[in-house]
Design a protein around this motif. Structure first.
Motif, PDB file in Angstrom:
ATOM      1  N   LYS A 184      37.296 -22.635  37.855  1.00  0.00           N
ATOM      2  CA  LYS A 184      37.611 -21.672  36.805  1.00  0.00           C
ATOM      3  C   LYS A 184      36.620 -21.809  35.649  1.00  0.00           C
ATOM      4  O   LYS A 184      36.261 -22.923  35.255  1.00  0.00           O
ATOM      5  CB  LYS A 184      39.032 -21.882  36.291  1.00  0.00           C
ATOM      6  CG  LYS A 184      40.116 -21.570  37.306  1.00  0.00           C
ATOM      7  CD  LYS A 184      41.493 -21.744  36.694  1.00  0.00           C
ATOM      8  CE  LYS A 184      42.596 -21.389  37.680  1.00  0.00           C
ATOM      9  NZ  LYS A 184      43.944 -21.553  37.084  1.00  0.00           N
ATOM     10  N   LYS A 237      42.597 -27.407  48.839  1.00  0.00           N
ATOM     11  CA  LYS A 237      41.986 -26.184  48.318  1.00  0.00           C
ATOM     12  C   LYS A 237      41.254 -26.486  47.012  1.00  0.00           C
ATOM     13  O   LYS A 237      41.809 -27.118  46.116  1.00  0.00           O
ATOM     14  CB  LYS A 237      43.046 -25.112  48.079  1.00  0.00           C
ATOM     15  CG  LYS A 237      42.481 -23.791  47.563  1.00  0.00           C
ATOM     16  CD  LYS A 237      43.532 -22.697  47.524  1.00  0.00           C
ATOM     17  CE  LYS A 237      44.526 -22.905  46.422  1.00  0.00           C
ATOM     18  NZ  LYS A 237      45.459 -21.758  46.282  1.00  0.00           N
ATOM     19  N   GLU A 267      39.429 -24.993  43.662  1.00  0.00           N
ATOM     20  CA  GLU A 267      39.384 -23.816  42.799  1.00  0.00           C
ATOM     21  C   GLU A 267      38.496 -24.126  41.596  1.00  0.00           C
ATOM     22  O   GLU A 267      38.584 -25.214  41.016  1.00  0.00           O
ATOM     23  CB  GLU A 267      40.786 -23.440  42.341  1.00  0.00           C
ATOM     24  CG  GLU A 267      40.857 -22.129  41.574  1.00  0.00           C
ATOM     25  CD  GLU A 267      42.294 -21.710  41.281  1.00  0.00           C
ATOM     26  OE1 GLU A 267      42.497 -20.601  40.750  1.00  0.00           O
ATOM     27  OE2 GLU A 267      43.215 -22.494  41.575  1.00  0.00           O
ATOM     28  N   TYR A 323      30.219 -18.318  43.264  1.00  0.00           N
ATOM     29  CA  TYR A 323      31.622 -18.603  43.573  1.00  0.00           C
ATOM     30  C   TYR A 323      32.431 -17.310  43.453  1.00  0.00           C
ATOM     31  O   TYR A 323      32.369 -16.609  42.443  1.00  0.00           O
ATOM     32  CB  TYR A 323      32.172 -19.657  42.609  1.00  0.00           C
ATOM     33  CG  TYR A 323      33.662 -19.873  42.712  1.00  0.00           C
ATOM     34  CD1 TYR A 323      34.194 -20.667  43.726  1.00  0.00           C
ATOM     35  CD2 TYR A 323      34.541 -19.281  41.798  1.00  0.00           C
ATOM     36  CE1 TYR A 323      35.562 -20.877  43.821  1.00  0.00           C
ATOM     37  CE2 TYR A 323      35.917 -19.487  41.893  1.00  0.00           C
ATOM     38  CZ  TYR A 323      36.416 -20.282  42.903  1.00  0.00           C
ATOM     39  OH  TYR A 323      37.771 -20.488  43.004  1.00  0.00           O
ATOM     40  N   LYS A 324      33.194 -16.999  44.496  1.00  0.00           N
ATOM     41  CA  LYS A 324      33.988 -15.770  44.504  1.00  0.00           C
ATOM     42  C   LYS A 324      35.487 -16.035  44.592  1.00  0.00           C
ATOM     43  O   LYS A 324      36.286 -15.312  44.010  1.00  0.00           O
ATOM     44  CB  LYS A 324      33.552 -14.880  45.670  1.00  0.00           C
ATOM     45  CG  LYS A 324      32.114 -14.384  45.560  1.00  0.00           C
ATOM     46  CD  LYS A 324      31.744 -13.509  46.754  1.00  0.00           C
ATOM     47  CE  LYS A 324      30.304 -13.009  46.626  1.00  0.00           C
ATOM     48  NZ  LYS A 324      29.911 -12.172  47.794  1.00  0.00           N
ATOM     49  N   ARG A 325      35.862 -17.071  45.340  1.00  0.00           N
ATOM     50  CA  ARG A 325      37.287 -17.334  45.541  1.00  0.00           C
ATOM     51  C   ARG A 325      37.476 -18.813  45.917  1.00  0.00           C
ATOM     52  O   ARG A 325      36.510 -19.485  46.328  1.00  0.00           O
ATOM     53  CB  ARG A 325      37.855 -16.438  46.637  1.00  0.00           C
ATOM     54  CG  ARG A 325      37.252 -16.670  47.998  1.00  0.00           C
ATOM     55  CD  ARG A 325      37.773 -15.693  49.043  1.00  0.00           C
ATOM     56  NE  ARG A 325      37.371 -14.329  48.737  1.00  0.00           N
ATOM     57  CZ  ARG A 325      36.204 -13.800  49.135  1.00  0.00           C
ATOM     58  NH1 ARG A 325      35.335 -14.529  49.832  1.00  0.00           N
ATOM     59  NH2 ARG A 325      35.899 -12.567  48.842  1.00  0.00           N
ATOM     60  N   PRO A 326      38.710 -19.343  45.810  1.00  0.00           N
ATOM     61  CA  PRO A 326      38.974 -20.727  46.221  1.00  0.00           C
ATOM     62  C   PRO A 326      38.631 -20.951  47.689  1.00  0.00           C
ATOM     63  O   PRO A 326      38.677 -20.011  48.497  1.00  0.00           O
ATOM     64  CB  PRO A 326      40.483 -20.881  45.974  1.00  0.00           C
ATOM     65  CG  PRO A 326      40.798 -19.870  44.930  1.00  0.00           C
ATOM     66  CD  PRO A 326      39.894 -18.701  45.207  1.00  0.00           C
ATOM     67  N   PHE A 327      38.280 -22.188  48.047  1.00  0.00           N
ATOM     68  CA  PHE A 327      37.905 -22.506  49.422  1.00  0.00           C
ATOM     69  C   PHE A 327      38.519 -23.841  49.830  1.00  0.00           C
ATOM     70  O   PHE A 327      38.946 -24.632  48.984  1.00  0.00           O
ATOM     71  CB  PHE A 327      36.376 -22.544  49.568  1.00  0.00           C
ATOM     72  CG  PHE A 327      35.682 -23.493  48.630  1.00  0.00           C
ATOM     73  CD1 PHE A 327      35.423 -24.807  48.995  1.00  0.00           C
ATOM     74  CD2 PHE A 327      35.287 -23.070  47.359  1.00  0.00           C
ATOM     75  CE1 PHE A 327      34.793 -25.686  48.129  1.00  0.00           C
ATOM     76  CE2 PHE A 327      34.653 -23.945  46.478  1.00  0.00           C
ATOM     77  CZ  PHE A 327      34.409 -25.250  46.866  1.00  0.00           C
TER      78      PHE A 327
END
Length: 296
Positions: A80, A76, A78, A107-111
């Motif tokens: 920040k 995953k 992430e 970027y909106k969320r972890p992938f």
């Protein structure tokens, strides 16, 4: 009696002269200070106005990209930002994107990623963009295990023993921490392939920076085994780089061999020994810096 009166008179005269001199000096200093103050008031400060429009430009910090540097099946990712008001843009690049045009997206969320991937990202705040940062995350090219018989120096362990077989080559800038360093000893390791491998090409990579006491090994020897105990010699490669050469350089000790089936591969690199008399660290122990061991 007259002599005493004359001495007393001279003493009084000296006191009066000293007082007059002190008054003259004080008057002179006061006059000079007054003139200097007047000059400063007139020439330095009379035209200065406060600049209310001046503003400091606040720099936008680059974001931080986090994931497992080496992963088995997937990991995953992430990203920040340093400031919650920043907007983050990113892109991913892997082998399947070779002929694709890539652009940054929000970027909106972890992938998740499941291939060896390079991630680029930057932050933006009120139209001010940060510099673009890049991070690489690698899927293991194999599931081998490695036993390093030698002990790496505590400050030069890279990311652990798997760093030697993760398919990631160390940079010429060894201070990034991508190399394993072994001081005052030979390097020796045994790779367990988990299943028999047909070997035709063997390679291991080393670095030299003679000013930092890091020298190429005198020679590198490869051995093969089917049981992990009884090894046969495959090849010996001698070093051909002068230890006095001060150029920071990387060398692959690569060799082709007759097709050989093996379950284990032993790699042994012989360290140079103590620093020569011509070196400023005369008598000190040298390092072997190794990064990647590979076979085909």
């Amino acid at each position: 009696m007259k002599r005493k009166l004359v001495v007393f008179s001279l003493f009084i005269t000296q006191i009066i002269d000293a007082q007059n001199f002190s008054q003259d000096v004080s008057s002179f200093i006061e006059g000079e200070e007054h003139e200097i103050t007047q000059n400063i008031n007139k020439s330095e400060f009379e035209n200065i106005q406060p600049d209310e429009d001046f503003k400091y430009t606040q720099q936008t910090d680059s974001p931080v990209i986090s994931a497992d540097r080496l992963f088995d099946f997937s990991t995953k990712v992430e990203i920040k930002s340093m400031n919650p008001r920043d907007k983050i843009y990113y892109m991913t690049i892997d082998a399947s994107d070779a002929n694709k045009k890539k652009t940054f997206t929000v970027y909106k969320r972890p992938f998740m990623i499941s291939r060896t991937t390079q991630v680029k990202a930057y932050a933006e705040r009120k139209g001010e963009k940060s510099s673009v940062i890049t991070a690489s995350f690698n899927r293991r090219p194999n599931y081998w295990n490695i036993n390093t018989i030698s002990k790496a120096a505590p400050q030069y362990t890279a990311s652990g023993k798997l760093a030697l077989i993760d398919g990631i080559r160390g940079d010429i800038n060894w201070q990034k921490g991508e190399w394993q360093g072994y001081q005052g000893q030979n390097f020796e390791a045994i790779i367990d392939f988990k299943s028999p491998q047909q070997l035709t090409t063997l390679s291991s990579t080393y670095l030299q920076d003679s000013k930092a006491c890091i020298l190429m090994p005198k020679k590198v020897v490869y051995y093969a085994s089917m049981n992990g105990k009884d090894f046969i010699l495959l090849k010996t490669i001698d070093n051909d780089i002068d230890p006095k050469d001060e150029k920071v350089q990387i060398k692959d000790f690569t060799t082709e061999i007759l097709p050989t089936e093996a379950l284990y591969l032993k790699v042994k690199a012989y360290y140079f020994g103590k620093l020569p008399k011509s070196h400023q660290g005369n008598g000190g122990e040298t390092y072997i810096f190794i990064d990647e061991i590979s076979v085909q």
